[in-house]
Design an enzyme around this catalytic site. Sequence first.
Site, PDB file in Angstrom:
ATOM      1  N   LYS A 192       0.852  -1.186   0.000  1.00 44.65           N
ATOM      2  CA  LYS A 192       0.000   0.000   0.000  1.00 44.65           C
ATOM      3  C   LYS A 192       0.888   1.236   0.000  1.00 44.65           C
ATOM      4  O   LYS A 192       1.487   1.587   1.010  1.00 44.65           O
ATOM      5  CB  LYS A 192      -0.927   0.048   1.211  1.00 44.65           C
ATOM      6  N   GLU A 268       9.815   1.204  10.828  1.00 38.64           N
ATOM      7  CA  GLU A 268      10.832   2.256  10.691  1.00 38.64           C
ATOM      8  C   GLU A 268      10.078   3.570  10.774  1.00 38.64           C
ATOM      9  O   GLU A 268       9.309   3.924   9.882  1.00 38.64           O
ATOM     10  CB  GLU A 268      11.591   2.114   9.369  1.00 38.64           C
ATOM     11  N   GLU A 399       9.388  15.763  15.496  1.00 40.16           N
ATOM     12  CA  GLU A 399       9.790  15.598  14.103  1.00 40.16           C
ATOM     13  C   GLU A 399       8.909  16.494  13.240  1.00 40.16           C
ATOM     14  O   GLU A 399       7.690  16.309  13.158  1.00 40.16           O
ATOM     15  CB  GLU A 399       9.634  14.144  13.665  1.00 40.16           C
TER      16      GLU A 399
END
Length: 501
Positions: A192, A268, A399
């Site tokens: 996906k 990750e 982030e």
Amino acid sequence: MASEANSSAGDGLKLPEIKFTKLFINGCFVDAVSGKTFESLDPRNGEVIANIAAGDKEDVDLAVKAAREAFDHGKWPRMSGAERGKIMMKYADLIEQHAEELAALECLDAGKLFFLNKMNDVPVASNLVRYYAGAADKIHGETLKLSGEFQGYTLREPIGVVGHIIPWNFPTIMFFFKVAPALAAGCTMLVKPAEQTPLTALYCAHLAKQAGFPDGVLNVVTGFGATAGAAISSHMDVDKVSFTGSTEVGRLVMEAAARSNLKSVSLELGGKSPVIICDDADIDMAVELARTAIFYNKGEICVAGSRVYVQEGIYDEFVRKIAESCKSWIVGDPFSPHVHQGPQVDKKQFDKVLRYIDHGKREGATILTGGKACGEKGFYIEPTIFTDVKVDMLIAQDEIFGPVMSLMKFKTIEEAIERANDTRYGLAAGIVTKDINIANRLSRSIRAGIIWINCYLVFDNDCPFGGYKMSGFGRDNGMHALEKYLQVKSVVIPIYGSPWR
């Protein structure tokens, strides 16, 4: 900071034709069961590129069914590793032959620089496939010395049907980070891609068909995370999920895997990577390294060096030189060979980055360069550097995933270590020093999955990549990546009358 934000895709480049917009299931391009589509937008101007099939649970069910049939009864897991490798080598050649088209699609869909896509991303993809094609016939177990009159050995078998959920920042590279080792291991799979960047994944599915992969081995379901992604993560017939993306979504993937069939998960996730620049550093090299570490790919990179710590002896000179260096950094149309930075991937990410910049201002940080959107249309942001940043500010903790650097000062190596580790993430770090003892001490003290010394953003097929802490677990690249897609089975048999044990 120079700007070309309103330039067209000039320099003789022709925009790519969009050939594939449907789901790829069991070797065929098909509409979504619902018939629904969604718009893929050009980040240069916000205009519609194409309408893409919107896969949902029913489509994921069909893709999983195809992958399961191909795994349980098909040829792919039962081929020799050498046979799988031969097909994968042909796949790599096809990727290379279509580099121009793949590079243009990625530029159009993600706002990534065309010349870097062609020179770096597509060659990285084809080389990854070749690397794992060479590994396909080198998967083997061990002979075990057991106590008693028994002999044992291990088999390393493909884990089964794999669901890959990939991000939008490096669509082609991430596709093959996941797909290449899983293919080598003998798995079947569905991918996906992110809804922002579906075009290259569909094109790569087309090339897989040409390469000769059996139907059902590789399927691509485009759609949204909350629907198609959630269906993959919770599917009872998916044996493994490999996810790259945000830490927040990674939690949801793990939760769905646990609530369904306890499928294996590798993640990750995010990063807030430090770059530590010591007093003995070559300042000009350090400036170029730090600038590239954060502004490469418009800061949309999980290992972005967004926290830069400069030792006090060279701090003032470094500040002056990096501010000067940003004046030549060109933001503009990613098809132009003169541009260093294209648009953020979409309006949502554009707005998020600008909100963080405003938050940094409100918290008292000082803007050294940039700090604004640029251009009359599209999602362009100036390369932005903050000074006077405190460690507890959001811009130093979260982030941002954009071209925003937090520039800070440190006095001692002990302080640098403490501040580098003062984050919930642990994906990467950079060290700039001429002292090997300092380099060794820092590299062993920083809790991160990859440490770059006097370099940054150096990836290699043979170099494992992954995170510590909330940056995830599991490794991409290298032979370590194969482990994610293999099960270890022990086989024990009696040995009667053996002369030795």
